[in-house]
Design a protein around this motif. Structure first.
Motif, PDB file in Angstrom:
ATOM      1  N   GLU A 231       0.834  -1.206   0.000  1.00  0.00           N
ATOM      2  CA  GLU A 231       0.000   0.000   0.000  1.00  0.00           C
ATOM      3  C   GLU A 231       0.869   1.256   0.000  1.00  0.00           C
ATOM      4  OE1 GLU A 231      -2.829  -0.108   3.140  1.00  0.00           O
ATOM      5  OE2 GLU A 231      -3.886  -1.882   2.366  1.00  0.00           O
ATOM      6  N   VAL A 232       1.961   1.240   0.743  1.00  0.00           N
ATOM      7  CA  VAL A 232       2.873   2.384   0.758  1.00  0.00           C
ATOM      8  C   VAL A 232       3.532   2.552  -0.607  1.00  0.00           C
ATOM      9  CG1 VAL A 232       5.015   3.287   1.755  1.00  0.00           C
ATOM     10  CG2 VAL A 232       3.290   2.252   3.239  1.00  0.00           C
ATOM     11  N   ILE A 233       3.960   1.460  -1.217  1.00  0.00           N
ATOM     12  CA  ILE A 233       4.575   1.513  -2.546  1.00  0.00           C
ATOM     13  C   ILE A 233       3.597   2.089  -3.563  1.00  0.00           C
ATOM     14  CG2 ILE A 233       5.464   0.101  -4.437  1.00  0.00           C
ATOM     15  CD1 ILE A 233       6.539  -1.824  -2.226  1.00  0.00           C
ATOM     16  N   ASP A 234       2.361   1.608  -3.533  1.00  0.00           N
ATOM     17  CA  ASP A 234       1.341   2.091  -4.479  1.00  0.00           C
ATOM     18  C   ASP A 234       1.024   3.565  -4.239  1.00  0.00           C
ATOM     19  OD1 ASP A 234       1.263  -0.450  -5.530  1.00  0.00           O
ATOM     20  OD2 ASP A 234      -0.568  -1.041  -4.464  1.00  0.00           O
ATOM     21  N   ASP A 238       1.545   6.669  -6.880  1.00  0.00           N
ATOM     22  CA  ASP A 238       0.414   7.523  -7.238  1.00  0.00           C
ATOM     23  C   ASP A 238       0.718   8.988  -6.958  1.00  0.00           C
ATOM     24  OD1 ASP A 238      -2.239   8.172  -8.012  1.00  0.00           O
ATOM     25  OD2 ASP A 238      -2.861   8.157  -5.919  1.00  0.00           O
ATOM     26  N   LEU A 239       1.233   9.273  -5.762  1.00  0.00           N
ATOM     27  CA  LEU A 239       1.503  10.653  -5.373  1.00  0.00           C
ATOM     28  C   LEU A 239       2.676  11.238  -6.160  1.00  0.00           C
ATOM     29  CD1 LEU A 239       0.949  10.257  -1.542  1.00  0.00           C
ATOM     30  CD2 LEU A 239      -0.501  11.534  -3.129  1.00  0.00           C
ATOM     31  N   PHE A 240       3.686  10.420  -6.433  1.00  0.00           N
ATOM     32  CA  PHE A 240       4.814  10.889  -7.241  1.00  0.00           C
ATOM     33  C   PHE A 240       4.338  11.311  -8.629  1.00  0.00           C
ATOM     34  CE2 PHE A 240       8.063   9.727 -10.432  1.00  0.00           C
ATOM     35  CZ  PHE A 240       9.051  10.654 -10.089  1.00  0.00           C
ATOM     36  N   ASP A 241       3.539  10.469  -9.263  1.00  0.00           N
ATOM     37  CA  ASP A 241       3.037  10.791 -10.601  1.00  0.00           C
ATOM     38  C   ASP A 241       2.193  12.060 -10.581  1.00  0.00           C
ATOM     39  OD1 ASP A 241       4.270   8.545 -11.645  1.00  0.00           O
ATOM     40  OD2 ASP A 241       2.470   7.284 -11.551  1.00  0.00           O
TER      41      ASP A 241
END
Length: 308
Positions: A231-234, A238-241
């Motif tokens: 969940e942290v990776i996802d 998402d937030l980086f993009d």
């Protein structure tokens, strides 16, 4: 603490004459506001700045609403972690207040106080809890004490203005820690940013919406507890993009990011501690902090310092 000081208060605190303080004001060394009656009033953060520049100690800090110091700033600096640790374990809030304020007034930045004093003290508290020599409630009380003192210390910083770049931050779902982000806010404000902590335990979709609504130049994510690595990776992906699309720097940090997890995360900049965050902020162009040109996984400060 007193937000606006009279020349008499500052003179008493510094051990100088009131006429000396008034000369500082009249020469422009010390910015002042004027009351409707024409009396000088001095902001606390300006008073502390000028005393530091003039290498004048606070002889009577209680005149400014600050706690009465030991008068031995360097001694406190050398022993501050041990003294703070014992004060936190025994829930001596007033002693914690004295230690942290004195460290600030002898010249330490918020990043230095966080990395050299607060973080090591809480690391020791965590180790003692794991060994069964401390109760979990004692760690929680310690967090509350430090949080209250930091909120008070924030009043020693200049007021935020709308022309400053905006940073916002949060912690993800099931991460309830706030102290780290409170320290991030202070470091950002000290570096001339407006800073808002949105809160802990927030899902990625609402953070995307916050970025869309607030249009920050920097978004930080504090990762102090992980319930699900995936969940942290996802969420970071998402937030980086989304931050890249929004011309926003995406900065992560936190005690739960180990080397293995870090390799799987996407971010604009990774800061293992607040000293690195302060260094990163110093590398950004003034008032034009953007992510233009950020294409890699990590944009880190140009040099390494011990993580503490």
């Amino acid at each position: 603490m007193t937000a606006l000081l009279t020349p008499k208060q500052l003179a008493l605190a510094a051990g100088v004459s009131e006429s000396t303080v008034k000369r500082w004001c009249d020469r422009g060394l010390l910015p002042v506001a004027r009351t409707p009656g024409g009396h000088r009033r001095i902001q606390l953060h300006e008073a502390l700045r000028v005393l530091k520049e003039l290498n004048l100690p606070l002889r009577h800090p209680e005149a400014l609403g600050l706690p009465a110091f030991s008068g031995q700033g360097q001694r406190v600096l050398e022993k501050a972690k041990e003294e703070l640790l014992q004060a936190l374990i025994t829930a001596q809030a007033d002693r914690c207040r004295v230690i942290l304020h004195e460290l600030r007034c002898v010249g330490l930045s918020f990043a230095e106080i966080a990395d050299r004093i607060i973080a090591p003290a809480f690391e020791q508290i965590g180790q003692e809890w794991e060994c069964g020599t401390l109760q979990i409630y004692q760690e929680r009380v310690a967090c509350c004490i430090v949080s209250e003192v930091l909120a008070e210390m924030a009043s020693t910083l200049p007021e935020e203005t709308l022309d400053q770049p905006l940073a916002i931050g949060a912690a993800l779902s099931q991460d309830h820690y706030v102290l780290a982000s409170q320290l991030v806010q202070l470091v950002l404000r000290e570096k001339g940013w407006r800073a808002r902590f949105l809160g802990p335990n927030l899902p990625a979709p609402t953070l995307r919406q916050a970025i869309a609504d607030w249009h920050p130049k920097l978004f930080w994510l504090s990762i102090s507890h992980i319930a699900s690595q995936q969940e942290v990776i996802d969420a970071c992906q998402d937030l980086f993009d989304y931050c890249r699309q929004s011309d926003c720097l995406f900065v992560i940090g936190g005690r739960s990011i180990d080397a293995s997890l870090r390799q799987q995360l996407r971010y604009s900049a990774y800061c293992p501690d607040l000293t690195h965050l302060a260094m990163l902020l110093d590398t950004l162009p003034p008032l034009v902090q953007t992510t233009e040109g950020v294409t890699g996984r990590s944009t880190e400060p140009p040099s390494e310092t011990p993580s503490g």
